[in-house]
Design an enzyme around this catalytic site. Sequence first.
Site, short mmCIF file in Angstrom:
data_model
loop_
_atom_site.label_atom_id
_atom_site.label_comp_id
_atom_site.label_asym_id
_atom_site.label_seq_id
_atom_site.Cartn_x
_atom_site.Cartn_y
_atom_site.Cartn_z
N CYS A 69 0.95 -1.69 0.02
CA CYS A 69 -0.56 -0.13 -0.12
C CYS A 69 0.91 1.58 0.06
O CYS A 69 1.51 1.74 -1.03
CB CYS A 69 -0.52 -0.51 1.45
SG CYS A 69 -2.58 0.90 0.82
N HIS A 99 -3.04 -5.33 1.89
CA HIS A 99 -2.81 -5.29 3.02
C HIS A 99 -2.59 -6.85 3.87
O HIS A 99 -3.25 -7.84 4.58
CB HIS A 99 -2.75 -4.48 4.04
CG HIS A 99 -3.16 -2.86 4.08
ND1 HIS A 99 -2.77 -2.56 4.92
CD2 HIS A 99 -3.69 -2.01 3.22
CE1 HIS A 99 -2.15 -0.93 4.67
NE2 HIS A 99 -3.42 -1.39 3.68
N GLU A 105 -0.96 -7.93 5.77
CA GLU A 105 -0.44 -8.44 7.71
C GLU A 105 -1.49 -8.39 8.17
O GLU A 105 -1.83 -8.50 9.02
CB GLU A 105 0.08 -6.94 7.24
CG GLU A 105 -0.24 -5.64 8.26
CD GLU A 105 -0.24 -5.40 6.57
OE1 GLU A 105 -0.08 -5.30 5.26
OE2 GLU A 105 -1.17 -3.93 6.81
N1 GLN Z 1 -3.72 6.42 1.46
C1 GLN Z 1 -2.82 5.95 1.38
C2 GLN Z 1 -1.33 7.14 0.41
O1 GLN Z 1 -1.32 7.14 -0.44
C3 GLN Z 1 -1.99 4.74 1.44
C4 GLN Z 1 -3.21 3.25 2.18
C5 GLN Z 1 -2.22 2.55 3.26
O2 GLN Z 1 -1.62 2.48 3.27
N2 GLN Z 1 -3.51 2.04 3.68
O3 GLN Z 1 -0.40 6.91 1.02
#
Ligand code: GLN
Length: 192
Positions: free
Chosen positions: A78, A168, A170
Site C-alpha cells: 500500500c 494489506h 499483514e
Molecule cells: N492512501 C495512503 C497513501 O496514499 C495509502 C493507504 C494505505 O497504506 N493503506 O499513502
Amino acid sequence: MNIGVLALQGAFIEHERILTKLGAVCTEVRQPSDLHGLDGIVLPGGESTVQGQLLQKSGLLAPLRELVTDGLPTLATCAGLILLAQKIRDSSVTHLGTLPVTVKRNAYGRQLSSFVTLESVRGIGSYPMIFIRAPYVERTARNVEVLAEVNGNIVAVKYGNQIGLSFHPELSENLKIHEWFLSLCAKREKYF
Ligand code: GLN
C-alpha cells in the site's frame, strides 16, 4: 533470518507479528544503522507522504534506495508501494523510486475506499485482499511482472526482488505472501 520492518509510521507491527510467527527475527528500521545485516525489508502501509518525509529526515532515503536497487528483497504494501514507485500520478514527488511503475494514490475514491475481495495472486493462488484507501498500478515497464489484477487494475507486481502490493497481507490470516517473501529472502535471488 533478519527482516527489517520500516517503522516510521503505519502498520508495521502487524507485519512483525506474522514474520515472527513464521520464524523470522524482525528489526524495526528507524535510522540508517538499523539497515545493517538485513536479509529483507518490509515497507508497510500507512501514509506515504508522511513516510516519505520521515525517510528524508531520518537519513534513510539514500541508503535504503541503494539496498533495494542492489536487490535486497523488499515487500512493499500500500503506502510502501507508493514509496517504491518511480512515478506517482498527478504528482512531481517520488520517494525511493526504484520500481518502474506509475501508481495512482487513493485510486478507489471515497465510495469504495476500503473493501475486501478474494482474487488470485500468481504463484500463490486465491488470496483475501484487504484494500484501505489503496493505490493501484496504472502502468508498468515491460519487465515488471504483474501478479494480480482486480477489476482490470493491477494490484500486485514483482520486479527483481521488489514486490509491490496495493492491499494489506499483514491484516489477513493467510500467511502465504509472507512465507513466499521469506523464501525470496532465503534465496536472495540476484537482480536480473
Ligand atoms: N492512501 C495512503 C497513501 O496514499 C495509502 C493507504 C494505505 O497504506 N493503506 O499513502
